[in-house]
Design a protein around this motif. Sequence first.
Motif, mmCIF file in Angstrom:
data_model
loop_
_atom_site.group_PDB
_atom_site.id
_atom_site.type_symbol
_atom_site.label_atom_id
_atom_site.label_comp_id
_atom_site.label_asym_id
_atom_site.label_seq_id
_atom_site.Cartn_x
_atom_site.Cartn_y
_atom_site.Cartn_z
ATOM 1 N N TYR A 147 -4.818 -0.400 -18.476
ATOM 2 C CA TYR A 147 -6.093 -0.996 -18.122
ATOM 3 C C TYR A 147 -6.622 -0.792 -19.552
ATOM 4 O O TYR A 147 -6.873 -0.392 -20.936
ATOM 5 N N GLN A 206 -13.792 -4.801 -17.398
ATOM 6 C CA GLN A 206 -12.029 -4.581 -17.398
ATOM 7 C C GLN A 206 -10.327 -5.633 -16.934
ATOM 8 O O GLN A 206 -10.720 -6.585 -16.012
ATOM 9 N N ILE A 259 -6.566 -6.102 -17.281
ATOM 10 C CA ILE A 259 -4.690 -4.952 -17.212
ATOM 11 C C ILE A 259 -4.704 -6.088 -18.535
ATOM 12 O O ILE A 259 -4.227 -6.829 -19.022
ATOM 13 N N LYS A 260 -3.887 -4.567 -19.592
ATOM 14 C CA LYS A 260 -3.363 -4.891 -20.301
ATOM 15 C C LYS A 260 -2.426 -3.991 -20.812
ATOM 16 O O LYS A 260 -1.803 -3.037 -19.913
ATOM 17 N N TYR A 261 -1.529 -5.028 -20.774
ATOM 18 C CA TYR A 261 0.118 -4.356 -20.569
ATOM 19 C C TYR A 261 0.690 -3.793 -22.268
ATOM 20 O O TYR A 261 0.525 -4.613 -23.930
ATOM 21 N N ASN A 265 -4.458 -9.895 -18.762
ATOM 22 C CA ASN A 265 -4.016 -10.393 -16.893
ATOM 23 C C ASN A 265 -5.356 -9.601 -16.210
ATOM 24 O O ASN A 265 -6.359 -8.954 -16.876
ATOM 25 N N TYR A 305 -8.287 -8.764 -13.544
ATOM 26 C CA TYR A 305 -8.164 -7.426 -12.736
ATOM 27 C C TYR A 305 -9.173 -7.405 -11.388
ATOM 28 O O TYR A 305 -10.188 -7.128 -12.327
ATOM 29 N N ASP A 306 -9.272 -7.739 -10.497
ATOM 30 C CA ASP A 306 -10.074 -6.948 -9.803
ATOM 31 C C ASP A 306 -11.485 -8.657 -9.636
ATOM 32 O O ASP A 306 -12.521 -7.441 -9.527
ATOM 33 N N GLU A 351 2.010 -1.751 -17.538
ATOM 34 C CA GLU A 351 0.671 -2.000 -16.972
ATOM 35 C C GLU A 351 -0.092 -0.442 -17.992
ATOM 36 O O GLU A 351 -0.235 0.697 -16.924
#
Length: 509
Positions: A305, A284, A286-288, A216, A218-219, A303
């Motif tokens: 990164y 960067q 998000i990686k789960y 997903n 991120y920022d 969660e």
Amino acid sequence: MRSFELIDKMSGMGFLLRFGCCLLGLLLLAGAALRAQPAGQAEADIVLGSPTVAISEYYTISFRLRGAPLEKYSAFPDLEGFKKSGKSSTTTTRITGGQTSTELTITQRYAAYAEGEYAVKPFTMTINGLSVRSAGGTVKVGPQPATPATPAPTGPLQGVGLLDQLFGKPKPQEYVELQDKAFLALVPDKTSIFVGEGVHVGLYFYLTPADQGLLNFYDLTRQLPEIIKNLRQPTVWEEAFNEQEILPETVLAGGKPYLRYRLYEAELYPLNAQPLTFPAVALQMIKYRVAKKPAEGLDNRLEGYKTYLTQPRTIAVKPLPPHPLRDQVPVGEYRLRETIDRTAFRTGEAFRYGFVVEGEGNLASLVGPAVASSPTLEVYGPEVEQNLTRQGGRVGGSKQFSYRLVARQPSVLPLDTLFSLVVFNPALARYDTLRAELHPRIGGPAQRASTFDSLPGDAFYQDVLNSADNTLHPLNEYKDVRRYANMVLAALLALAAFGWWRARRQSPK
């Protein structure tokens, strides 16, 4: 005949007096208008988006600026129940009569946290020093499109969670990190270009459909500006594409299907032969991590990164082949379209000619043909209008140069010797000349209209005014007309007084 010349001079003096009064009035009105509204004053307004949106859609607030370039503007308001989610911009430019008109639209997108009805309170923004107020409104956020409901699990396994709550917490879940096939890439459409030739550059994030549940963004509002800053080149003219929503598109990479997210794209036109060097940039995500033994009723994801890097790239820039006008020649795949506003031409009559350059290239730097007036032809302009389209990774459009021409003698007007533009075609690696092909034939002089309108009801003035002498006279001649008029009036007054005195003397008492 002398009396007629006197009447003609008095009529001319009266016309000049009336014309002078009208001109003075117009100057006073123009001065008042200039005092009331300063030239070049910017105008701005605020436009609210649709009052009804779905939870998966964006609500928007935009402002439009006209009459001045954007210098600075205050932040868009924070809306209760919404999160800011990027901006977009649109620009339209016109040049008419040496005056440039520009309209810029900046749009802020908002994503709703939950469904419901929200109030947009009245707010004020400052745009180029102008205070612009919006009365606000309401926004109704509805549900997203319905999806099939998942049937609730049945059977004795439902009680396991309750027993765990009664007799103690379950054991901590173990998470594993799955391998993904996603990557970040900077993709130019050419590896070598000429000076002035456009190269499309896009920054994309690729992932397989199976990786959607693992990754997903991120920022992005913090990361993207820094990434774009590192990618910008100091020796290019940049035509950035309008900011768009980051939505997936299905593409093939290496023969395999991927979902591609467009993070940044622009068309770059190098101004000199210095190579374009793009460093590696990082994003960067998000990686789960997923649970080793998924448990019902839990998220089963943890969660974390992961950082993705692009490969550095260099694009070679070649100088243009030798040419006397090499430093001034526009570069692009251009073609010429001509326009003209009439089919019959006479000397002394103005007509409009359009020299329209269409195609792909840096239209902003393209300058129209410079045509000087001559004793046989008057040239005014040009007025410039540019239409630029950014679509499908390509930048193109048209730029029109409109001239007003007045021919002074009958002939065939050789526009091809007056209007031409040397261009360099990078696809063919050669110079070309866009040359006018129209040859309007100029006829004899148009019939001269009378300065004064004839009076159809008065045959005397109709004949006399059309045949009156239009020879120029000295300006001080009207002083003599005034003196003669005063002498005539004095003589008539004296004659009237003498007649009245004689009539009074001869009347019986």
